[in-house]
Scaffold this motif. Structure first.
Motif, PDB file in Angstrom:
ATOM      1  N   ALA A 100      -7.273  14.311  -0.712  1.00 38.70           N
ATOM      2  CA  ALA A 100      -6.540  12.696  -1.174  1.00 38.70           C
ATOM      3  C   ALA A 100      -7.095  12.304  -1.796  1.00 38.70           C
ATOM      4  N   ILE A 131      -3.341   9.571   1.313  1.00 35.78           N
ATOM      5  CA  ILE A 131      -2.953   8.516  -0.289  1.00 35.78           C
ATOM      6  C   ILE A 131      -3.632   7.410   0.010  1.00 35.78           C
ATOM      7  N   ASN A 132      -3.906   6.747  -0.074  1.00 32.58           N
ATOM      8  CA  ASN A 132      -4.171   4.388   0.297  1.00 32.58           C
ATOM      9  C   ASN A 132      -5.159   4.197  -0.300  1.00 32.58           C
ATOM     10  N   ILE A 133      -3.415   3.980  -1.816  1.00 36.59           N
ATOM     11  CA  ILE A 133      -3.459   3.157  -3.050  1.00 36.59           C
ATOM     12  C   ILE A 133      -2.929   1.692  -2.848  1.00 36.59           C
ATOM     13  N   ALA A 189      -6.646   9.269   5.016  1.00 36.66           N
ATOM     14  CA  ALA A 189      -7.847   9.845   3.569  1.00 36.66           C
ATOM     15  C   ALA A 189      -9.067   9.498   4.236  1.00 36.66           C
ATOM     16  N   GLU A 190      -9.580   8.880   4.604  1.00 38.36           N
ATOM     17  CA  GLU A 190     -10.512   8.159   4.809  1.00 38.36           C
ATOM     18  C   GLU A 190     -11.696   9.527   5.232  1.00 38.36           C
ATOM     19  N   LYS A 196       0.408   4.500   0.934  1.00 39.07           N
ATOM     20  CA  LYS A 196      -0.476   4.810   2.745  1.00 39.07           C
ATOM     21  C   LYS A 196      -0.171   6.144   3.313  1.00 39.07           C
ATOM     22  N   ARG A 229      -7.353   7.987  -3.221  1.00 37.89           N
ATOM     23  CA  ARG A 229      -7.423   6.009  -3.123  1.00 37.89           C
ATOM     24  C   ARG A 229      -8.055   5.203  -4.029  1.00 37.89           C
ATOM     25  N   GLU A 275       0.624  -1.316   0.217  1.00 37.22           N
ATOM     26  CA  GLU A 275      -0.395   0.190   0.443  1.00 37.22           C
ATOM     27  C   GLU A 275       1.006   1.311  -0.452  1.00 37.22           C
ATOM     28  N   LEU A 315      -9.226   4.846  -9.553  1.00 38.16           N
ATOM     29  CA  LEU A 315      -8.519   5.979  -8.480  1.00 38.16           C
ATOM     30  C   LEU A 315     -10.158   6.378  -8.165  1.00 38.16           C
ATOM     31  N   LYS A 359      -6.924   1.214  -6.586  1.00 37.44           N
ATOM     32  CA  LYS A 359      -6.153  -0.165  -6.227  1.00 37.44           C
ATOM     33  C   LYS A 359      -6.014  -0.087  -8.023  1.00 37.44           C
TER      34      LYS A 359
END
Length: 788
Positions: free
Chosen positions: A322, A358-360, A184-185, A180, A324, A178, A310, A326
């Motif tokens: 932000a 960021i959270n990818i 992000a949430e 991250k 997020r 990740e 995304l 995959k």
């Protein structure tokens, strides 16, 4: 076209400029046809190799019938895995890298033992007295195999119940991690706007004018295996050969002679680089293998597919909060270079912008294709493309100009050095060391007359013409370590000899090093001899990758040259009986200032340091006029820039014409502006190809459909626009020369700028482009879909 802006104008730095006009020292022999490439080397008793390759993407190998091939006159041997395993000490090529995210290391096979995993994988090798006979014999080898389901899509490959790309792996998920930081949430919960997009990005190969090539000779009298290899990394090749053949370092020499382009695909170590030396040693005869163009398409590594899904969170002013999502990365059938391409895509996604959170999730998938490793840009163009496309979508959603939404998100010069919360694969925080990103964009837009374009565009539309203007900003991490080695030696002849682990594939490494050495000793570049890419000349080295050699080898040379120059002055001081403060080094001589006759040439000083039997050296100095340095960069240094592209579209055919291309480029202090411009020009051409033309196509069974340059399109001179290059210089504080790399940056910014321009041209039609490449057929389909 270019405009050179001195670094002092940008930064106030008062160091002497490195930018001096210099012709390339490599060019004369190449232009006269006197280059020495692998295929130019002819040795007595030379044999030729041709490889039998897998004809299918995935199959279980049951047997090999080589009887007809062995019976062909002129054939010396047909060798399989079983034949060579006694002399090659590993089942696979040991290339695994210490990457924590990798769940299962998949080293490539040097010859297939049981399972063929992509079309073009080497299965056996034929050795004959000439190339034609070797190729004819290879066509007579019969493979008995049981075809297996092929994995051809990196997203579908991870669905439960999907077939396996390799029977010896637990599943198709080779790595995951990740990217991250931040919350992000929380950012999404409070965002004024959310934008979701999916991008399917294809990127092809390097396609250098010279294909891969290996020649090996074993000299029994010297017990020396010499390998001429068209590689970017001869020292890595030597390490692998030593390890796998059970030799010691003194028994192996690897030479990268003239190499006709590298661009990344000649960085990895390939099966042929091991099999050819092993066969030469086994047969006691020199063996040469020259890759043909079809093999270059099917057996040479290239980049391929990434799928980005995304969602971006934005505040009411258009500032990023932000991102997020995959990313699926097609890694092909093995992991010969770790995860560098996918990791570069991840880190380059952030670009020159402030991104609070960021959270990818990145997932890397095995498929039944050629292993995916870096080509010019090495994953960075994909990450940059996605961020820049998101910014265009934000501008559209908020009815903001595209340049304004970028301006609001760019990192400012007062924030430098800018430390992100991302940790690179070096284990260090990703830190932008210097640069003025808003100024780069401002200069590019001013040059393009961005503010005047809407009126010109409207006038063109009234005449039925669809023109558009696009932009992109980018950063590029350059000068990657761990080190590069350089030694400088001056003998009694006065010739300055520079030996280095750096290599040259046409980018001008010899010129760069000769220019720096000439500057240090006050001579012209023709008095400097550079020996690069030879493991006998430099026992340590890493070679060409990650736009690194001006940073690493350049600074190693600078430091070593300073040591040699200081020593020359110390010795001359004793010989002339004057203080070192009274001496200057110019024209290859150490002179007493203001006294023309009092001087010693570097050759005379070197002669004195060679010693005379029974006599002391001058001033108690150590022998030899020489020094070495292994420069270890403390961190990656970041190049940046802005691209602006103008296009015209024919909506009836989907034809895309590039009208104008502007690059504002900052790679720190420039050693040779001319060569920097050459690198940027070439890299933009690569970027144009990746955006509009290059597509390595496969059918559903994994069979390649584009295996010639008639099927696989490359940009040509008539498709390239005029490229205007404007230089900025923000010297990095991370090395003595203040230099950054430049070789790949033109590729990184090109796709996003071109696609932004295409969308701008077709704005009245509402065309939206996410996927690459944008071929005429694809664009025409988008136009027709938008008009329904």
């Amino acid at each position: 076209m270019h405009r050179y802006v001195p670094h002092s104008e940008i930064s106030g730095d008062t160091h002497a400029p490195l930018a001096r006009p210099s012709l390339r020292v490599e060019d004369a022999p190449l232009l006269r046809g006197r280059g020495r490439f692998v295929d130019d080397i002819a040795l007595p008793g030379l044999l030729h190799a041709s490889f039998v390759r897998s004809p299918v993407a995935h199959a279980r190998l049951n047997g090999i019938d080589a009887s007809a091939a062995r019976a062909l006159p002129g054939v010396r041997a047909v060798l399989t895995y079983r034949d060579l395993r006694p002399v090659i000490g590993h089942d696979r090529i040991p290339l695994a890298l210490p990457v924590a995210a990798i769940r299962q290391h998949v080293d490539p096979s040097w010859l297939v033992e049981k399972e063929m995993c992509f079309v073009g994988e080497p299965v056996a090798v034929v050795i004959a007295e000439n190339r034609a006979t070797a190729e004819d014999a290879a066509n007579l080898v019969v493979l008995d195999y049981e075809e297996l389901p092929a994995v051809t899509d990196p997203v579908a490959a991870l669905v439960a119940g999907a077939p396996k790309a390799r029977l010896d792996c637990a599943d198709n998920l080779v790595a995951q991690w990740e990217l991250k930081y931040g919350d992000a949430e929380r950012a999404f919960a409070g965002a004024a706007h959310r934008i979701a997009q999916r991008f399917r990005i294809h990127k092809g190969g390097g396609h250098s004018i010279e294909t891969r090539a290996v020649l090996a000779r074993y000299d029994e009298a010297e017990d020396l295996l010499t390998v001429w290899d068209g590689t970017q990394m001869p020292h890595k090749a030597k390490r692998v050969i030593v390890d796998t053949l059970g030799l010691v370092e003194s028994q192996v020499r690897v030479i990268a002679p003239n190499v006709g382009g590298g661009f990344g695909p000649k960085n990895p170590f390939y099966p042929e680089e091991l099999v050819v030396p092993a066969v030469a040693r086994l047969l006691g005869a020199p063996v040469k293998w020259i890759e043909d163009r079809r093999e270059s398409f099917t057996a040479t590594n290239h980049e391929r597919e990434q799928d980005w899904d995304l969602e971006a969170a934005i505040d009411a002013d258009g500032k990023l909060l932000a991102v997020r999502g995959k990313v699926h990365h097609d890694h092909g059938s093995a992991t010969p270079s770790g995860l560098s391409t996918a990791q570069n895509s991840a880190t380059n996604f952030i670009g020159p912008y402030v991104l609070p959170a960021i959270n990818i999730a990145f997932v890397v998938c095995l498929t039944n294709f050629t292993p995916a490793t870096s080509s010019r840009g090495a994953g960075r163009p994909q990450g940059t493309y996605v961020m820049e496309r998101l910014l265009d979508r934000i501008a559209e959603r908020l009815s903001l100009p595209r340049d304004e939404v970028r301006r609001r998100n760019l990192i400012g010069p007062d924030q430098m050095p800018y430390v992100t919360e991302v940790v690179t694969r070096d284990g260090l925080p990703m830190t932008y060391d210097s640069g003025d990103y808003p100024e780069s964009q401002r200069r590019a837009l001013e040059t393009a007359r961005w503010s005047d374009f809407p009126a010109r565009q409207e006038a063109a539309r009234r005449k039925g013409r669809f023109i558009g203007l696009g932009l992109s900003n980018y950063v590029e991490g350059t000068g990657r370590g761990p080190f590069e080695s350089v030694s400088v030696r001056i003998g009694p002849s006065g010739k300055i000899v520079v030996a280095t682990g750096a290599t040259d594939q046409g980018q001008g490494t010899h010129t760069m090093l000769a220019q720096l050495a000439a500057e240090a000793f006050g001579v012209t570049a023709d008095r400097v001899q550079v020996v690069a890419g030879d493991t006998a000349a430099s026992p340590l080295g890493h070679g060409a990758y990650a736009s690194r050699q001006a940073v690493t080898a350049g600074n190693a040379l600078h430091i070593a040259s300073c040591l040699v120059a200081d020593k020359a002055k110390q010795v001359a001081s004793a010989m002339l009986e004057v203080s070192t403060d009274d001496l200057e080094l110019a024209d290859g001589e150490v002179r007493v200032r203001g006294v023309p006759g009092m001087k010693k040439s570097l050759g005379e000083i070197a002669h004195a340091l060679s010693g005379v039997a029974g006599f002391s050296l001058p001033a108690g100095e150590t022998p030899g006029l020489a020094a070495s340095n292994d420069f270890i960069p403390p961190a990656i240094t970041y190049t940046n820039g802005t691209h602006v592209c103008e296009v015209e579209i024919d909506p009836d055919t989907g034809h895309i014409r590039l009208l104008r291309y502007i690059v504002v480029h900052d790679c720190g202090r420039m050693i040779s502006p001319m060569m920097v411009e050459g690198q940027v020009h070439g890299a933009v051409a690569h970027g144009v190809g990746a955006t509009l033309y290059e597509w390595m196509r496969y059918d559903a069974s994994g069979q390649p459909q584009t295996v010639t340059l008639a099927d696989y399109m490359l940009p040509t001179s008539d498709t390239m626009p005029p490229i205007e290059i404007h230089h900025m210089e923000s010297p990095t504080p991370l090395n003595p020369l203040g230099v950054k790399g430049a070789a790949e940056s033109g590729t990184i910014g090109a796709p996003a700028a071109i696609v932004s321009a295409i969308e701008d041209a077709l704005k009245p039609l509402g065309v939206r482009i996410n996927d690459l490449p944008v071929t005429p057929e694809r664009l025409l389909a988008l136009i027709q879909s938008a008009q329904r």
